[in-house]
Design a protein around this motif. Structure first.
Motif, PDB file in Angstrom:
ATOM      1  N   UNK A   1      -6.244   4.639  11.861  1.00 21.73           N
ATOM      2  CA  UNK A   1      -5.071   4.040  12.483  1.00 21.73           C
ATOM      3  C   UNK A   1      -5.745   2.996  13.415  1.00 21.73           C
ATOM      4  N   UNK A   2      -6.843   2.989  13.971  1.00 21.00           N
ATOM      5  CA  UNK A   2      -7.398   2.079  14.973  1.00 21.00           C
ATOM      6  C   UNK A   2      -8.020   0.719  14.251  1.00 21.00           C
ATOM      7  N   UNK A   3      -8.614   1.174  13.027  1.00 18.93           N
ATOM      8  CA  UNK A   3      -9.299   0.110  12.529  1.00 18.93           C
ATOM      9  C   UNK A   3      -8.513  -0.567  11.084  1.00 18.93           C
ATOM     10  N   UNK A   4      -7.807   0.398  10.358  1.00 24.13           N
ATOM     11  CA  UNK A   4      -7.227   0.029   9.165  1.00 24.13           C
ATOM     12  C   UNK A   4      -5.644  -0.555   9.257  1.00 24.13           C
ATOM     13  N   UNK A   5      -4.996   0.338   9.797  1.00 24.03           N
ATOM     14  CA  UNK A   5      -3.602   0.077  10.128  1.00 24.03           C
ATOM     15  C   UNK A   5      -3.307  -1.264  10.790  1.00 24.03           C
ATOM     16  N   UNK A   6      -4.081  -1.712  11.628  1.00 24.00           N
ATOM     17  CA  UNK A   6      -3.885  -3.205  12.383  1.00 24.00           C
ATOM     18  C   UNK A   6      -3.992  -4.323  11.538  1.00 24.00           C
ATOM     19  N   UNK A   7      -4.664  -4.018  10.121  1.00 23.73           N
ATOM     20  CA  UNK A   7      -4.792  -4.944   9.108  1.00 23.73           C
ATOM     21  C   UNK A   7      -3.916  -4.713   8.053  1.00 23.73           C
ATOM     22  N   UNK A   8      -3.016  -3.772   8.173  1.00 28.05           N
ATOM     23  CA  UNK A   8      -2.321  -3.572   7.190  1.00 28.05           C
ATOM     24  C   UNK A   8      -0.666  -4.097   7.226  1.00 28.05           C
ATOM     25  N   UNK A   9      -0.203  -4.780   6.093  1.00 29.01           N
ATOM     26  CA  UNK A   9       1.006  -5.398   6.411  1.00 29.01           C
ATOM     27  C   UNK A   9       1.916  -5.147   5.078  1.00 29.01           C
ATOM     28  N   UNK A  10       1.259  -4.469   4.092  1.00 27.54           N
ATOM     29  CA  UNK A  10       2.277  -4.429   2.807  1.00 27.54           C
ATOM     30  C   UNK A  10       2.439  -2.712   2.733  1.00 27.54           C
ATOM     31  N   UNK A  11       3.339  -2.490   2.159  1.00 25.52           N
ATOM     32  CA  UNK A  11       3.797  -1.045   1.884  1.00 25.52           C
ATOM     33  C   UNK A  11       4.531  -0.433   0.959  1.00 25.52           C
ATOM     34  N   UNK A  12       4.625   0.792   0.535  1.00 24.67           N
ATOM     35  CA  UNK A  12       5.416   1.325  -0.491  1.00 24.67           C
ATOM     36  C   UNK A  12       6.675   1.149  -0.199  1.00 24.67           C
ATOM     37  N   UNK A  13       7.644   0.937  -0.544  1.00 28.55           N
ATOM     38  CA  UNK A  13       9.105   0.799   0.012  1.00 28.55           C
ATOM     39  C   UNK A  13      10.036   2.099  -0.326  1.00 28.55           C
TER      40      UNK A  13
END
Length: 219
Positions: free
Chosen positions: A194-206
């Motif tokens: 959540x500190x390192x990966x979530x902040x560079x994530x922008x796409x997701x399962x809808x």
């Protein structure tokens, strides 16, 4: 009108807002890594929250590809848009684990990963050592092997050597995440996600049902 009457009127006006606050199924004050899956789903798929995120996204500049996936346009998918910089708590651990693997263990033809060094720096601040990558590989060995097999099968485009069945890959990813929890400690690994990966994530399962199924290992 007596002061007491004004006070009663004020309380009556404030009551709906207070009630709405009490009815929230999540706690915005908690760090993203501490949220339960139920809290993540409740906020992620709440209609008012979806609308607010769509309005926010419409006011922001478009981002580049993340892990090979385009940022969804505002209004596409039942939970989009989702931006990890703004709402890291809305991602599931399974989504972030998959992104971590995609960013740091490139497939043939992708070239070397440019993400390891910045992730290492953040991981060090969380107490991870220089053995992060080989320990993660050890925990994720089966998933990494199936992911490579799936890639090669897709490239071959032959029925006899096609991609790995989706559920098999899903289960391997789920088991890889559980193994990473055991390897590093659940709380520590969640902080990394959540500190390192979530902040560079922008796409997701809808879709909620599909997301929950994947999060449960497609059992």
């Amino acid at each position: 009108m007596r002061p007491g009457v004004f006070g009663l009127i004020g309380l009556a006006l404030l009551a709906p807002a207070a009630l709405a606050q009490e009815e929230k199924a999540w706690d915005d004050a908690k760090p993203a890594w501490r949220w339960t899956l139920e809290e993540r789903m409740a906020k992620r798929f709440d209609p008012a929250e979806v609308e607010a995120r769509a309005k926010k996204a419409a006011s922001l500049p478009r981002m580049e590809l993340i892990a090979g996936e385009p940022v969804p346009e505002p209004g596409t998918g039942s939970d989009s848009p989702l931006n990890g910089t703004l709402n890291p708590e809305l991602y599931t651990p399974g989504e972030l684990y998959r992104t971590l693997i995609e960013l740091t263990y490139p497939l043939p033809g992708d070239g070397p990963s440019v993400w390891r060094e910045p992730i290492e720096e953040q991981a060090a601040s969380l107490g991870f050592g220089s053995d992060l990558w080989w320990r993660l590989r050890r925990a994720s060995d089966e998933y990494l092997a199936l992911r490579l097999e799936d890639f090669r099968g897709a490239m071959a485009q032959k029925a006899a050597h096609g991609p790995v069945p989706g559920d098999e890959l899903c289960r391997a990813r789920f088991e890889g995440l559980q193994a990473a929890y055991r390897e590093f400690g659940r709380a520590k690994f969640l902080q990394l996600l959540y500190f390192s990966i979530a902040t560079v994530s922008h796409a997701s399962i809808a879709e909620r049902d599909n997301l929950l199924r994947l999060e449960g290992g497609c059992q």
